[in-house]
Write a protein that holds these residues in place. Structure first.
Motif, short mmCIF file in Angstrom:
data_model
loop_
_atom_site.label_atom_id
_atom_site.label_comp_id
_atom_site.label_asym_id
_atom_site.label_seq_id
_atom_site.Cartn_x
_atom_site.Cartn_y
_atom_site.Cartn_z
N GLY A 68 -6.85 7.89 -6.87
CA GLY A 68 -5.59 7.50 -6.22
C GLY A 68 -5.34 6.31 -5.63
O GLY A 68 -4.95 6.01 -4.60
N CYS A 69 -5.47 5.13 -6.64
CA CYS A 69 -5.48 3.80 -6.11
C CYS A 69 -4.31 3.36 -5.70
O CYS A 69 -4.12 2.31 -5.02
N GLY A 70 -2.91 3.87 -6.21
CA GLY A 70 -1.75 3.38 -5.67
C GLY A 70 -1.74 1.99 -6.29
O GLY A 70 -2.05 1.79 -7.38
N PRO A 71 -0.85 1.42 -5.46
CA PRO A 71 -0.73 -0.33 -6.05
C PRO A 71 -2.04 -1.06 -5.94
O PRO A 71 -2.30 -2.22 -6.21
N GLU B 21 -8.91 5.98 -0.98
CA GLU B 21 -8.32 5.78 0.31
C GLU B 21 -6.83 6.37 0.44
O GLU B 21 -5.93 6.17 -0.43
N ALA C 178 -4.52 9.33 -14.89
CA ALA C 178 -4.94 10.38 -15.06
C ALA C 178 -4.77 11.15 -13.91
O ALA C 178 -4.56 10.45 -12.69
N ALA D 47 -5.98 9.41 -0.27
CA ALA D 47 -5.36 10.29 -1.38
C ALA D 47 -6.15 11.74 -1.64
O ALA D 47 -5.69 12.47 -2.39
N PHE E 133 2.84 2.75 -9.82
CA PHE E 133 1.97 2.00 -9.18
C PHE E 133 1.00 1.29 -10.06
O PHE E 133 0.52 0.19 -9.62
N ARG F 288 0.86 -1.13 -0.07
CA ARG F 288 0.07 -0.10 -0.14
C ARG F 288 0.95 1.11 0.12
O ARG F 288 1.97 1.07 0.29
N GLN F 289 0.17 2.34 -0.26
CA GLN F 289 0.94 3.73 -0.21
C GLN F 289 0.45 4.57 0.76
O GLN F 289 0.44 5.70 0.79
N TYR G 94 -6.26 13.96 0.40
CA TYR G 94 -5.37 15.18 0.98
C TYR G 94 -4.60 15.85 -0.03
O TYR G 94 -4.25 16.98 0.01
N ASN H 126 -1.94 9.09 -10.89
CA ASN H 126 -1.01 9.41 -12.08
C ASN H 126 0.24 9.10 -12.14
O ASN H 126 1.16 9.69 -12.42
N LEU I 137 -7.70 15.47 -10.37
CA LEU I 137 -8.20 16.67 -10.57
C LEU I 137 -9.15 17.06 -11.83
O LEU I 137 -9.92 17.93 -11.85
N GLN J 48 -6.95 -1.86 -2.19
CA GLN J 48 -8.45 -1.67 -2.07
C GLN J 48 -9.36 -1.83 -3.32
O GLN J 48 -10.38 -2.43 -3.13
#
Ligand SMILES: C[S@@+](CC[C@H](N)C(=O)[O-])C[C@H]1O[C@@H](n2cnc3c(N)ncnc32)[C@H](O)[C@@H]1O
Length: 247
Positions: free
Chosen positions: A43-46, A111, A93, A113, A71, A14-15, A115, A67, A96, A49
């Protein structure tokens, strides 16, 4: 510095803080789920989830947006291994400007992201993507006490000035066109199992590769300070999962 940061952060489960039990708990709090949901994981990262959602909602279709290609490649490998290519698709993508039509999604998931753009901005900007009564579930770093020691206030004021108390985030939810279905504070171990522990291991593995590189030492110091802060002050802040529906 960015390259070093990304090198440190690759090959991790996870990130950010979280685990599948918490993802499932958030899903439960959303109430009745649409049978063939279109889901956007922002903002799924690896993608831990994203894959958990795919497992929990077998008739859903999931778009996993991030983006950072590094990941997305890690997630694509897992999608391939789990033979989920017909249901989970990565999208490179920006959060924003997610490249989708209005009211395309039944569920927006994010999750650790939101922020990046700020809680209120995220809630406002993503709102049009959701169908009416659609679900938005986000985990967000939040103050869980109003009074807090100066050291931790100053630390997060510098790192994330937009961080709010839970009550402030509830007010944002209510004024941006949603209603709260439920929320919960993460257990502290959810920071360690899939995030801090693998991160500390990775820092140790990489230290010989970056001997004498000041930027590496700077990132290590930043990461270790963040971990030390949580260890001392987890009574005052934590990640909180907010689950809401669009009005
Ligand atoms: C703290 S990580 C959380 C990742 C993942 N949800 C998890 O919990 O493991 C934040 C993610 O947001 C992604 N990100 C950062 N800025 C972004 C942007 N402008 N658009 C899309 N994704 C972004 C990062 O690449 C990273 O994967």
């Amino acid at each position: 510095m960015d390259d070093i940061f990304l090198d440190i952060h690759r090959c991790m489960p996870r990130q950010g803080p979280g685990n599948n039990d918490l993802t499932r708990r958030a899903l439960t709090l959303a109430g009745t789920l649409p049978p063939k949901a279109a889901i956007l994981d922002i903002g799924c990262g690896p993608g831990m989830q994203s894959l958990c959602l795919a497992e929990e909602m077998p008739d859903s279709r999931i778009f996993a947006l991030d983006n950072h290609e590094v990941f997305l490649k890690e997630l694509e490998q897992k999608i391939h291994e789990q033979k989920l290519g017909n249901r989970v698709q990565t999208i490179n993508a920006s959060m924003l400007a997610p490249p989708f039509e209005k009211e395309h999604f039944d569920i927006l998931w994010s999750e650790g992201a939101i922020y990046i753009m700020g809680f209120e901005n995220g809630l406002r900007l993503w709102n049009p993507l959701l169908k009416p009564e659609g679900i938005l579930a986000v985990s967000e770093l939040s103050w869980i006490r109003h009074e807090r020691p100066a050291e931790i206030s100053a630390y997060w004021e510098e790192q994330y000035p937009g961080m709010q108390h839970i009550s402030g985030n509830i007010a944002v939810i209510e004024k941006t066109g949603y209603r709260l279905c439920g929320l919960f504070v993460f257990p502290v171990e959810a920071w360690y199992t899939h995030y801090y522990n693998p991160l500390l291991k990775r820092l140790d593995e990489l230290k010989n590769r970056y001997i004498g590189i000041a930027d590496f030492d700077t990132v290590v110091q930043m990461e270790k300070t963040e971990i030390a802060m949580l260890k001392q002050y987890s009574d005052y802040y934590n990640y909180v999962f907010y689950i809401m529906r669009k009005n």
